[in-house]
Design an enzyme around this catalytic site. Structure first.
Site, short mmCIF file in Angstrom:
data_model
loop_
_atom_site.label_atom_id
_atom_site.label_comp_id
_atom_site.label_asym_id
_atom_site.label_seq_id
_atom_site.Cartn_x
_atom_site.Cartn_y
_atom_site.Cartn_z
N HIS A 150 0.84 -1.71 0.08
CA HIS A 150 0.02 0.02 0.09
C HIS A 150 0.58 1.46 0.07
CE1 HIS A 150 0.28 -0.11 4.65
NE2 HIS A 150 0.43 0.76 4.49
N ASP A 180 0.48 -7.00 1.28
CA ASP A 180 0.74 -6.56 1.59
C ASP A 180 1.77 -6.65 1.71
OD1 ASP A 180 0.43 -3.93 1.71
OD2 ASP A 180 -0.34 -3.26 3.76
N GLY A 252 3.51 6.49 8.26
CA GLY A 252 5.28 6.09 7.78
C GLY A 252 6.05 5.05 8.07
N ASN A 253 5.59 5.05 9.55
CA ASN A 253 6.63 3.15 9.30
C ASN A 253 5.39 2.27 9.28
OD1 ASN A 253 5.99 4.47 13.06
ND2 ASN A 253 7.80 3.08 11.92
N SER A 254 5.14 2.36 8.35
CA SER A 254 4.71 1.73 7.04
C SER A 254 5.62 0.72 6.15
CB SER A 254 3.38 1.51 6.27
OG SER A 254 2.41 1.52 7.03
N LEU A 306 -4.86 -25.44 -2.31
CA LEU A 306 -6.14 -26.99 -2.17
C LEU A 306 -7.11 -26.76 -2.91
CD1 LEU A 306 -4.94 -27.73 2.47
CD2 LEU A 306 -4.72 -29.11 -0.47
N GLY A 307 -7.52 -25.52 -2.65
CA GLY A 307 -9.20 -24.92 -3.23
C GLY A 307 -10.64 -25.50 -2.74
N LEU A 310 -12.29 -22.26 4.05
CA LEU A 310 -12.17 -22.85 5.87
C LEU A 310 -13.15 -21.94 6.52
CD1 LEU A 310 -9.16 -23.37 5.65
CD2 LEU A 310 -10.48 -24.93 5.39
#
Length: 462
Positions: A150, A180, A252-254, A306-307, A310
């Protein structure tokens, strides 16, 4: 008579003084000893004893804490060259007036439709340039840098700023919206100092961690804290498995690193709670490293598949299924033609073990399957109709067009759903955690027309 009383008192006082003198004389017969005792007595009268250290008191009381708080100065000094600040520039295009027009109350037969098309359809889109800030860390001496997806999403220009202030233009090598994460590359003038990855599985709640980043543009800000929790689910994606820390994280830490006290990266700082303080979340290094290596080498991530869809196995569901424990992942649905369907996995099965490793919840199974190379054969232990059996599954490659429940619900129905966590159960006074909760409904969507509202619980679709 009065004289006799006075004489008696004098004799009594004199006797007391003599007795006291005899006691001191018995304790110290030598003049040198008497002088030393007088000197010690004088010191005791003038010297104030320093208070006993807290650590010593705790140790004497039987409590385990007997260490002083550590200084991170030397460690931080050695790590800062591996951390970078990132600034981005992107162009935000605003739609024209006609495209932003809300749904008409007249429906498709709006008499004003042609009027709006004629006068506003050809209006040019408005553009404005936006600035973004983030953090990152160097993973190779030739200029590969990790950050959040992001941070660089839709960026037209990316600048990487090193500790010494040198600035370089960078390009995106690969991104992975599901976790992300992103990798960018710039051409350095010399060799760079890269980080080392640690094992996030070895982190314990209460361990010290250090975050270095670029909050609000204040470059190379260092904060510290502890691991507050592990395995946090935020509803951001199918691979939610965050480390929670009270090390201060801000916008800003992202994309910045979360270090342990050995100077190894154990997490990638990613999210915060806007309304809270001391609550930040990081992607575990074990998951991040798997994604980062593939982005660096191939520009994309290839995952095992796996398809299956869950659902978290709650105590209530476990009791309904006749299970003694609520550990495992409940199969809510199976994709047609998927590896799971070919192997015989069916809806209602409970997967409790994946290739020899216990499955405690949905996140465990999702992550283990994702990091398994496609084409590899694994053994899955499941409970079917109360009976345990082992089956072999050959994993496929996660298809590009495969959507998780979150994305499919938003794109198809126009709603955002979240897993029902224990906190949500308590907040809304729910009886169990079965289903998902509606967090947001987009205006004019299928869900909105059907009367679905935020706070509704969806138990089943079709």
């Amino acid at each position: 008579m009065r004289k006799f009383l006075v004489i008696f008192l004098i004799i009594t006082l004199t006797s007391s003084a003599m007795l006291a003198g005899c006691e001191r004389a018995e304790q110290s017969d030598k003049p040198a000893d008497r002088a030393k005792q007088q000197q010690n007595t004088a010191k005791q009268d003038t010297v104030v004893r320093e208070p006993e250290p807290v650590s010593t008191k705790l140790k004497s009381s039987g409590q385990p804490f007997n260490q002083q708080f550590p200084s991170f100065a030397d460690l931080v000094e050695s790590l800062k060259p591996s951390v970078v600040n990132i600034s981005t520039t992107n162009v935000v295009r605003r739609k024209g007036m006609f495209e932003n027009r809300p749904d008409s109350p007249f429906g498709q037969n709006d008499p004003f439709e042609e009027f709006f098309k004629k006068f506003f359809r050809d209006m040019p889109q408005q553009e404005r340039r936006g600035q973004g800030l983030g953090s990152g860390f160097i993973i190779s001496e030739d200029g590969y840098v990790v950050t959040n997806y992001h941070v660089v999403k839709n960026a037209e220009d990316i600048e990487v700023v090193l500790q010494d202030g040198d600035t370089f233009n960078a390009e995106v090598v690969g991104t992975d919206p599901k976790t992300d994460l992103a990798v960018v590359k710039f051409k350095p003038e010399g060799k760079l100092q890269s980080v080392k990855f640690g094992d996030s599985d070895n982190l314990r709640i209460g361990d010290w961690v250090i975050a270095i980043g670029n909050p609000f543009g204040f470059g190379y800000t260092v904060t510290s804290g502890i691991v507050s929790a592990k395995g946090r689910y935020l509803g951001l994606g199918v691979y939610d498995d965050f480390i929670q820390t009270d090390a201060s994280l801000n916008p800003g830490n992202s994309g910045g690193p979360l270090f342990d006290l050995q100077g190894q990266v154990v997490g990638v700082n990613t999210a915060i709670i806007a309304s809270g303080q001391g609550i930040g979340f990081s992607i575990p290094s074990n998951l991040a490293e798997f994604v980062i290596n593939q982005l660096k080498d191939n520009g994309k991530v290839v995952r095992g598949w796996l398809g299956i869809y869950l659902q978290q196995l709650t105590p209530e569901l476990a009791a309904t299924l006749g299970l003694k424990e609520d550990e495992g992942a409940l199969v809510a649905d199976v994709s047609p033609g998927s590896p799971a369907e070919k192997a015989g996995i069916k809806r209602g099965d409970v997967i409790v073990e994946y290739d020899g490793t216990n499955v405690e919840d949905v996140t465990d199974l999702t992550t283990m399957a994702a990091v398994t190379p496609p084409g590899e054969k694994v053994t899955i232990k499941l409970i079917e109709d109360g009976k345990t059996r082992d089956i072999e599954v050959t994993l496929g490659e996660y298809p590009e067009d495969e959507k998780d429940v979150q994305s499919e619900a938003r794109e198809t129905l126009g709603l955002v759903v979240r897993e029902i966590t224990p906190e949500i159960v308590q907040r809304f006074n729910l009886t169990d955690r079965q289903g998902v909760i509606v967090a947001r409904v987009e205006q004019g969507s299928i869900a909105s027309d059907a009367g679905i509202r935020p706070g509704d619980i969806i138990l089943e679709i079709n």
